[in-house]
Scaffold this active site. Sequence first.
Site, PDB file in Angstrom:
ATOM      1  N   CYS A   1       0.802  -1.222   0.000  1.00 15.76           N
ATOM      2  CA  CYS A   1       0.000   0.000   0.000  1.00 15.76           C
ATOM      3  C   CYS A   1       0.837   1.276   0.000  1.00 15.76           C
ATOM      4  O   CYS A   1       0.313   2.361  -0.226  1.00 15.76           O
ATOM      5  CB  CYS A   1      -0.949   0.005   1.207  1.00 15.76           C
ATOM      6  SG  CYS A   1      -2.075  -1.406   1.231  1.00 15.76           S
TER       7      CYS A   1
ATOM      8  N   HIS B   1      -2.575   7.274   3.264  1.00 14.63           N
ATOM      9  CA  HIS B   1      -3.140   6.072   2.641  1.00 14.63           C
ATOM     10  C   HIS B   1      -4.544   5.821   3.165  1.00 14.63           C
ATOM     11  O   HIS B   1      -4.789   5.824   4.366  1.00 14.63           O
ATOM     12  CB  HIS B   1      -2.231   4.873   2.937  1.00 14.63           C
ATOM     13  CG  HIS B   1      -2.841   3.561   2.577  1.00 14.63           C
ATOM     14  ND1 HIS B   1      -3.414   3.321   1.357  1.00 14.63           N
ATOM     15  CD2 HIS B   1      -2.972   2.415   3.297  1.00 14.63           C
ATOM     16  CE1 HIS B   1      -3.866   2.077   1.325  1.00 14.63           C
ATOM     17  NE2 HIS B   1      -3.615   1.505   2.492  1.00 14.63           N
TER      18      HIS B   1
ATOM     19  N   ASN C   1     -10.187   0.455   0.874  1.00 12.30           N
ATOM     20  CA  ASN C   1      -8.729   0.454   0.764  1.00 12.30           C
ATOM     21  C   ASN C   1      -8.347  -0.140  -0.583  1.00 12.30           C
ATOM     22  O   ASN C   1      -8.512  -1.335  -0.817  1.00 12.30           O
ATOM     23  CB  ASN C   1      -8.145  -0.377   1.916  1.00 12.30           C
ATOM     24  CG  ASN C   1      -6.626  -0.437   1.886  1.00 12.30           C
ATOM     25  OD1 ASN C   1      -5.988  -0.051   0.925  1.00 12.30           O
ATOM     26  ND2 ASN C   1      -6.043  -0.950   2.963  1.00 12.30           N
TER      27      ASN C   1
END
Length: 338
Positions: free
Chosen positions: A117, A259, A289
């Site tokens: 990520c 993020h 996500n």
Amino acid sequence: MNKGHPAAAITGVGVYLPQKILSNHDLEKTLNTSDEWIRQRTGISQRRIAESHETTFTMALEAGKNALKMAKLRPEEIDLIICATLIPEHPFPSTAALVQASLGASKAGAFDLEAACAGFVYGLGVARAFIHSGMARVVLIIGSETMSRVVDWEDRSTCVLFGDGAGAAIVQSSFDEKAGGILEVALKSDGSKADCLSIPGGGSRYPTTENTVRDKLHFLRMNGSEVFKAAVRGMADATLEALKRSDLQLSDLSLLIAHQANSRIIEAVQKRLELPDGISYQNLERYGNTSSASIPLALYDAMHESKLRQGMYLAVAGFGGGFTWGATIIKWGLNPEN
């Protein structure tokens, strides 16, 4: 900004999102969960899910085309293509190479970057280094993920979190002060925590067998509490380090894009940095996500919602499996109408 080398300016941003939406209410039909439970713990309301014809490559390609269009560049002007992804089209050839061929970027090198990520932040750092060194003038960075294909849809602790999508940015050599640039980057890792967030199967350690499929080793596994603590600490500390390298203060920041994993993580990063309310941007309610795609998706949405304006300073921070994390400070120079 160092006058001895060109700035690494973001001159175009593009995204691609599957049309299929999976809401929390949809998940209630198959899981022991509820819309309220998911919202309270994550901030997520829905996520996009790729159809069978949509893959990491096809989404990356469309996002790249859209970034090029905004930057008003031709594919043959690209010097380097970086695709940040933890779910590539194949083990090899790289997803970036497939994008290169389909775009017609005849002069570009291409490779995939795997920092989970945090991949897009790592990509920004690599692009900046290539431009500052003179090895490239135009870099296309893409974050593209089909997370829906590596989550266990029977595990409510993980499957509710993730979605699919792609985002891309053109980073271009520029001596124009108004174009802004990627000022500084801080990249970190801690491999001792690798087991806290991983997909164990499919590599040389656990090659695909009937047993690895049976034991669900090809699905994402996560120790949520460990990830939460490390993500908050890592993204906050990396932001401070990148700020210090930029000779800027927290008070110089107009926006924080962390993020988009969990609203509680983002809020905790903001609190740890003692930033004022309203400075951190969130769009995870709509997308969940999306791993390496989350930051370019957030940049795109923030720009079109007028949260990003020419001349402002923003911090961008990412955290992912590895553990890997990092942050960059950007002086923004792009407007949607450019």
